[in-house]
Write an enzyme that holds these catalytic residues in place. Structure first.
Site, short mmCIF file in Angstrom:
data_model
loop_
_atom_site.label_atom_id
_atom_site.label_comp_id
_atom_site.label_asym_id
_atom_site.label_seq_id
_atom_site.Cartn_x
_atom_site.Cartn_y
_atom_site.Cartn_z
CG HIS A 113 -2.83 3.52 -8.45
ND1 HIS A 113 -1.45 3.55 -8.41
CD2 HIS A 113 -3.21 4.61 -9.16
CE1 HIS A 113 -1.02 4.62 -9.05
NE2 HIS A 113 -2.07 5.28 -9.51
CG ASP A 114 0.01 2.33 -11.40
OD1 ASP A 114 -0.96 2.23 -12.18
OD2 ASP A 114 0.76 3.33 -11.39
CE LYS A 129 -2.15 6.18 -12.77
NZ LYS A 129 -0.87 5.92 -12.17
#
Length: 295
Positions: free
Chosen positions: A36-37, A124
């Site tokens: 994630h990110d 995202k």
């Protein structure tokens, strides 16, 4: 308005993890790994040469290798550059413009975790990785109903994605020592919420031990990382031959390490370790008992 400068803190160890309300177990055939990110833009707020980032990256690298070994899909989220006001909406009010074209290199995932050709990279748009993405469809098409979550930031996107997964009947697993956050307090808050409201919290070692032997899990480097999480010393100043008692390691912490190693198939006693209380001393003792271990 922007993300603040972030300080290093100690990642949680197994004995400090919250008690899970559910007894879910990760099953490789049901799982997908979500990184994630982990973009340069978000990592940079920890500053250069961050010990926290190094340990999180190292754990995610290990999780990614484990996932590929078990044919588990690896999925990334990455925010786009120069989102329109309509796309970004309320994020502008909370965090400012975010990524911009001024430095497009910041959009890239950190080099240690650069996606492979067979990895999936999702755009995202909001806190949750499910928002305006194909994540749910990807999981359904691959018959995956477990999502292993690592990356940053624990109490924002990682937590929201875990809650969103739960609402879609996907079991989320947050990897306690493979996520980073604004602070130690917010990190633990995210773990507590997931453990008690929407998922399960586990450690990197717990995941790597699934379908593996101790020879592929425990290493000198992992042992060093475990010790650095317990003592107050910078990684570059740590002496592998120094007496760990002089670093402040106490008997309760030692017993916690012994419990952690047992989960990896390595069984050592307090008395055995007391003979040579240094990193190199312990590793020599462990290798003497488990010669198949390598580093």
């Amino acid at each position: 308005m922007s993300i603040p400068s972030l300080e290093n803190y100690s990642l949680p160890v197994i004995k400090s993890l919250p008690e899970n309300k559910v007894d879910w177990k990760i099953e490789p055939s049901r799982s997908a790994l979500l990184i994630h990110d982990m973009q340069q833009y978000f990592v940079r707020f920890f500053g250069e040469d961050s010990g926290l980032v190094k340990r999180v990256e190292k754990n995610i690298v290990a999780l990614r290798a484990w996932a590929k070994q078990h044919n588990i899909p690896v999925i990334y989220t990455a925010q786009p550059i120069e989102q329109s006001d309509k796309d970004r909406a309320l994020l502008n009010d909370m965090w400012g413009p975010g990524l911009t074209k001024a430095d497009p290199s910041l959009q890239k995932v950190v080099p240690a975790l650069a996606p492979d050709r067979d990895d999936i990279v999702l755009v995202k748009w909001r806190y949750s990785a499910f928002y305006r993405s194909e994540l749910e469809e990807i999981l359904k098409e691959s018959t995956r109903d477990q999502l292993i979550i690592c990356g940053i930031y624990a109490h924002i996107g990682c937590l929201t994605t875990a809650l969103d997964a739960f609402m879609r009947d996907v079991q989320p697993f947050m990897i306690a020592d493979a996520v980073g956050d604004f602070s130690e307090q917010e990190h633990h808050m995210a773990l507590e919420y997931v453990a008690r409201r929407c998922g399960s919290v586990v450690a990197t070692g717990d995941v790597l031990s699934i379908g593996a032997s101790a020879a592929t899990v425990l290493s000198w480097s992992l042992l060093k990382d475990q010790l650095l999480d317990l003592i107050d010393e910078e990684p570059e100043l740590f002496d592998a031959d120094e007496n760990l008692i002089d670093y402040g390691l106490d008997s309760a912490q030692l017993m916690g390490l012994i419990t952690d190693w047992q989960k990896l198939g390595v069984h050592m006693t307090f008395e055995e370790l007391a003979v040579a209380p240094s990193l190199n001393g312990w590793w020599q003792l462990i290798q003497g008992k488990y010669p198949q271990l390598a580093e």
